[in-house]
Design an enzyme around this catalytic site. Structure first.
Site: not given
Ligand code: 8YV
Length: 326
Positions: A156, A236, A265, A283
């Site tokens: 959160l 993630r 990924e 993603h």
């Molecule tokens: C990715 C993200 O940067 O900000 C993050 O941590 O996971 C996303 O904004 C973006 O999707 C590129 O993979």
């Protein structure tokens, strides 16, 4: 004088706003376009003072950090920074900056989109129309609805709160689990994730990645979520035990999942690709042109602030600004 410009190494895919912004102010070396990355690194390593990381896939690991004796700052694209070895950065007194805030609302919007798609089967319904099946009868009523659900937020932080605010507006009850209770929220707090999973039927994962959260969502948590359970992962891939998730979906231990992130990924396990009742996004939490431009600009602005002898705009709390090394 051009030669006085600090030398910056960009790792990851070339992103135009980052490349243009850094080219204007620094001597920029771009790993992605180097004919021989290793040769480039060997040549510039003694002089590089900053890294710009342009994607979560671009790793600033201990080996790279150690190779750059004059490195002072890593400016990283994205709010997540599990691609950076923070321990090594702390040891070498390197400040790391990420791109928080500018993507909060966008990622929260995507989370709600993914949740609705998963609960109400909107992507499947779209495929149904395109396949010409509507003429033969209506799309089946969705088994799931948001109307009787309770959402447990795993995490959160800023984005988690923005998601929870949207759920408030949708009339969906929210509870949460995180490392410690938050002072400024009225949602019920669960110290133990598995206890929360038992009490809810929808789990939205929006924690940081990295070693502290690896496989946080494991077989036990999925079993506790139960047969009506829906898992939404916006964090993630590493936060969810992907093998355990596949088994839970195959065995119908949980009902469905909406996934924006994966362990390897852009590789997505064949088992997940074969399941029609789950929803898979590539993603794209933050990926509108509007928000990505703000993120790219912040990567540049953090380095411009550093160049001006000031702290970067958004340093990580783990790597406080220790001043200009000259
Ligand atoms: C990715 C993200 O940067 O900000 C993050 O941590 O996971 C996303 O904004 C973006 O999707 C590129 O993979």
């Amino acid at each position: 004088m051009a030669d006085d410009k600090a030398e910056v190494l960009m790792i990851g895919p070339v992103k135009k706003l980052i490349a243009d912004g850094l080219n204007a102010a620094f001597k920029l070396h771009v790993m992605a376009t180097a004919k021989d990355g290793e040769a480039l690194l060997a040549e510039i390593a003694p002089r590089v003072r900053a890294i710009a990381s342009s994607a979560p896939s671009a790793k600033a690991d201990r080996a790279l950090i150690r190779r750059l004796p004059r490195l002072e700052i890593i400016s990283s694209f994205g709010v997540g920074y599990d691609n950076i070895d923070i321990k090594a950065a702390v040891e070498h007194k390197i400040v790391v900056a990420n791109t928080p805030q500018v993507l909060t609302e966008e990622v929260a919007d995507t989370a709600l989109g993914l949740l609705l798609c998963t609960v109400r089967e909107f992507p499947q319904a779209d495929r149904f129309v395109r396949a010409g099946k509507w003429k033969s009868g209506d799309y089946p009523l969705s088994k799931a609805t948001l109307r009787n659900r309770i959402v447990g937020m795993a995490g959160l932080g800023q984005i988690g709160k923005a998601i929870a605010r949207r759920l408030d507006a949708f009339g969906v009850p929210v509870v949460y689990h995180s490392r410690s209770p938050q002072k400024d929220v009225g949602y019920r707090y669960y110290p133990k994730l598995v206890d929360m999973a038992r009490d809810v039927d929808t789990l939205i994962v929006i924690t940081p990645g990295g070693p502290a959260t690896r496989n946080l969502i494991n077989a036990e948590v999925l079993a506790a979520l139960g047969p009506n359970g829906i898992l939404i992962n916006m964090a993630r891939g590493s936060v969810v035990d992907e093998r355990a998730l596949i088994k839970a979906l195959e065995d119908r231990t949980i009902y469905s999942a909406g996934l924006d992130v994966f362990v390897n990924e852009p590789q997505v396990p064949a088992e997940l690709l074969a399941m029609d009742h789950i929803v898979l996004f590539p993603h794209l939490g933050s990926s509108s042109q509007f928000t990505r431009a703000k993120m790219e600009q912040l990567v540049v602005d953090n380095l411009l602030a550093w160049q001006a002898g000031k702290p970067p705009l958004t340093p990580l709390p783990e790597t406080p600004w220790a001043g200009w090394k000259g």
